[in-house]
Motif scaffolding. Structure first.
Motif, mmCIF file in Angstrom:
data_model
loop_
_atom_site.group_PDB
_atom_site.id
_atom_site.type_symbol
_atom_site.label_atom_id
_atom_site.label_comp_id
_atom_site.label_asym_id
_atom_site.label_seq_id
_atom_site.Cartn_x
_atom_site.Cartn_y
_atom_site.Cartn_z
ATOM 1 N N LEU A 20 -8.069 4.294 -3.993
ATOM 2 C CA LEU A 20 -9.017 3.949 -2.754
ATOM 3 C C LEU A 20 -10.115 3.751 -3.606
ATOM 4 C CD1 LEU A 20 -7.773 6.884 -0.265
ATOM 5 C CD2 LEU A 20 -7.333 4.122 -0.211
ATOM 6 N N LYS A 21 -10.538 4.394 -4.612
ATOM 7 C CA LYS A 21 -11.683 4.317 -5.348
ATOM 8 C C LYS A 21 -12.310 2.651 -5.736
ATOM 9 C CE LYS A 21 -12.218 5.833 -9.641
ATOM 10 N NZ LYS A 21 -12.211 6.916 -10.794
ATOM 11 N N HIS A 22 -11.002 1.975 -5.750
ATOM 12 C CA HIS A 22 -11.196 0.566 -5.963
ATOM 13 C C HIS A 22 -10.966 -0.384 -4.950
ATOM 14 C CE1 HIS A 22 -10.974 1.384 -10.351
ATOM 15 N NE2 HIS A 22 -9.973 2.125 -10.244
ATOM 16 N N MET A 23 -11.746 0.211 -3.759
ATOM 17 C CA MET A 23 -11.672 -0.456 -2.544
ATOM 18 C C MET A 23 -12.299 -2.057 -2.645
ATOM 19 S SD MET A 23 -9.842 0.934 -0.302
ATOM 20 C CE MET A 23 -10.375 0.039 1.298
ATOM 21 N N GLU A 24 -13.317 -2.087 -3.438
ATOM 22 C CA GLU A 24 -14.020 -3.282 -3.695
ATOM 23 C C GLU A 24 -13.280 -4.270 -4.352
ATOM 24 O OE1 GLU A 24 -17.428 -5.023 -6.437
ATOM 25 O OE2 GLU A 24 -17.963 -3.097 -5.545
ATOM 26 N N LEU A 26 -9.930 -4.392 -3.987
ATOM 27 C CA LEU A 26 -8.978 -4.514 -3.072
ATOM 28 C C LEU A 26 -9.532 -5.496 -2.012
ATOM 29 C CD1 LEU A 26 -7.430 -0.847 -2.043
ATOM 30 C CD2 LEU A 26 -6.156 -2.823 -2.881
ATOM 31 N N GLN A 27 -10.691 -5.604 -1.751
ATOM 32 C CA GLN A 27 -11.443 -6.366 -0.546
ATOM 33 C C GLN A 27 -11.213 -7.760 -1.245
ATOM 34 O OE1 GLN A 27 -15.147 -4.723 0.376
ATOM 35 N NE2 GLN A 27 -14.271 -3.241 1.721
ATOM 36 N N ARG A 28 -11.338 -8.143 -2.420
ATOM 37 C CA ARG A 28 -11.276 -9.209 -3.159
ATOM 38 C C ARG A 28 -10.102 -10.045 -3.222
ATOM 39 N NH1 ARG A 28 -15.126 -7.645 -7.809
ATOM 40 N NH2 ARG A 28 -13.306 -6.570 -8.537
ATOM 41 N N PRO A 30 -6.439 -11.327 -2.032
ATOM 42 C CA PRO A 30 -5.833 -11.911 -0.879
ATOM 43 C C PRO A 30 -5.422 -11.182 0.347
ATOM 44 C CG PRO A 30 -4.849 -13.367 -2.959
ATOM 45 C CD PRO A 30 -5.782 -11.813 -3.002
ATOM 46 N N PHE A 31 -5.260 -11.636 1.407
ATOM 47 C CA PHE A 31 -4.975 -10.638 2.605
ATOM 48 C C PHE A 31 -3.591 -10.142 2.361
ATOM 49 C CE2 PHE A 31 -2.663 -9.915 6.553
ATOM 50 C CZ PHE A 31 -3.631 -9.063 7.270
ATOM 51 N N LYS A 32 -2.619 -11.028 1.942
ATOM 52 C CA LYS A 32 -1.127 -10.416 1.692
ATOM 53 C C LYS A 32 -1.006 -9.681 0.683
ATOM 54 C CE LYS A 32 2.077 -14.130 2.902
ATOM 55 N NZ LYS A 32 3.137 -15.136 2.404
ATOM 56 N N ALA A 33 -1.794 -9.652 -0.524
ATOM 57 C CA ALA A 33 -1.927 -8.699 -1.705
ATOM 58 C C ALA A 33 -2.484 -7.320 -0.988
ATOM 59 C CB ALA A 33 -2.487 -9.154 -2.552
ATOM 60 N N PHE A 38 -1.354 -1.536 0.857
ATOM 61 C CA PHE A 38 -1.368 -0.335 1.924
ATOM 62 C C PHE A 38 -0.029 -0.427 2.460
ATOM 63 C CE2 PHE A 38 -6.125 -1.812 2.056
ATOM 64 C CZ PHE A 38 -6.357 -0.533 2.103
ATOM 65 N N LYS A 39 0.947 -1.177 2.302
ATOM 66 C CA LYS A 39 2.253 -0.808 2.945
ATOM 67 C C LYS A 39 3.103 -0.038 1.819
ATOM 68 C CE LYS A 39 6.578 -3.234 3.758
ATOM 69 N NZ LYS A 39 7.147 -2.462 4.528
ATOM 70 N N LYS A 40 2.735 0.064 0.459
ATOM 71 C CA LYS A 40 2.987 0.942 -0.378
ATOM 72 C C LYS A 40 2.474 2.296 -0.260
ATOM 73 C CE LYS A 40 5.452 1.633 -4.096
ATOM 74 N NZ LYS A 40 6.926 1.780 -3.937
ATOM 75 N N LEU A 41 1.206 2.304 0.182
ATOM 76 C CA LEU A 41 0.531 3.578 0.575
ATOM 77 C C LEU A 41 1.358 4.287 1.715
ATOM 78 C CD1 LEU A 41 -3.138 2.744 -0.326
ATOM 79 C CD2 LEU A 41 -1.567 4.337 -1.646
ATOM 80 N N GLU A 42 1.432 3.605 2.670
ATOM 81 C CA GLU A 42 2.094 3.989 3.908
ATOM 82 C C GLU A 42 3.532 4.377 3.281
ATOM 83 O OE1 GLU A 42 3.415 2.514 8.280
ATOM 84 O OE2 GLU A 42 2.980 0.944 6.904
#
Length: 118
Positions: A20-24, A26-28, A30-33, A38-42
């Motif tokens: 989560l600390k690397h949200m920036e 994550l925002q870069r 692509p949507f699929k990635a 987040f699917k893995k976190l779920e």
């Protein structure tokens, strides 16, 4: 030892926090990635919320699944080897040199010499 993270332990919480600390970052992505992360976190949180009995059943089902994958891979390899032996038998019957048969079947010279012509 399980591969999954238990977010209710210090180590698990820290590992999830690192993601989560690397949200920036994550925002870069692509949507699929991002969706995959987040699917893995779920999945991790779903597993962490299982009761002890449910977790044991889950771990056992994962073990069975992995055993099946290994068994299937071994069967495929055995099938490939049998196909290579059949090919080598035909090549040997046609009088092709052993080094040529080795090159195209992946069998050893000893294995080829041991093949009988039926």
């Amino acid at each position: 030892m399980s591969r999954f993270i238990n977010p209710f332990t210090d180590v698990g919480f820290k590992r999830i926090f690192e993601v989560l600390k690397h949200m920036e970052t994550l925002q870069r992505l692509p949507f699929k990635a991002r969706k995959a992360v987040f699917k893995k976190l779920e999945e991790i949180t779903d597993i962490a919320s299982l009761s002890k009995e449910e977790r044991m059943k889950y771990d056992e089902s994962i073990k069975v699944y992995r055993d099946n994958l290994v068994t299937r891979a071994a069967a495929i390899e055995e099938g490939k080897k049998e196909a290579n032996i059949a090919t080598a038998r035909n090549m040997k019957a046609d009088g092709l040199p052993v080094d040529f048969i080795v090159k195209y079947t992946g069998l050893t010279a000893e294995e080829i010499e041991a093949i009988g012509l039926e």
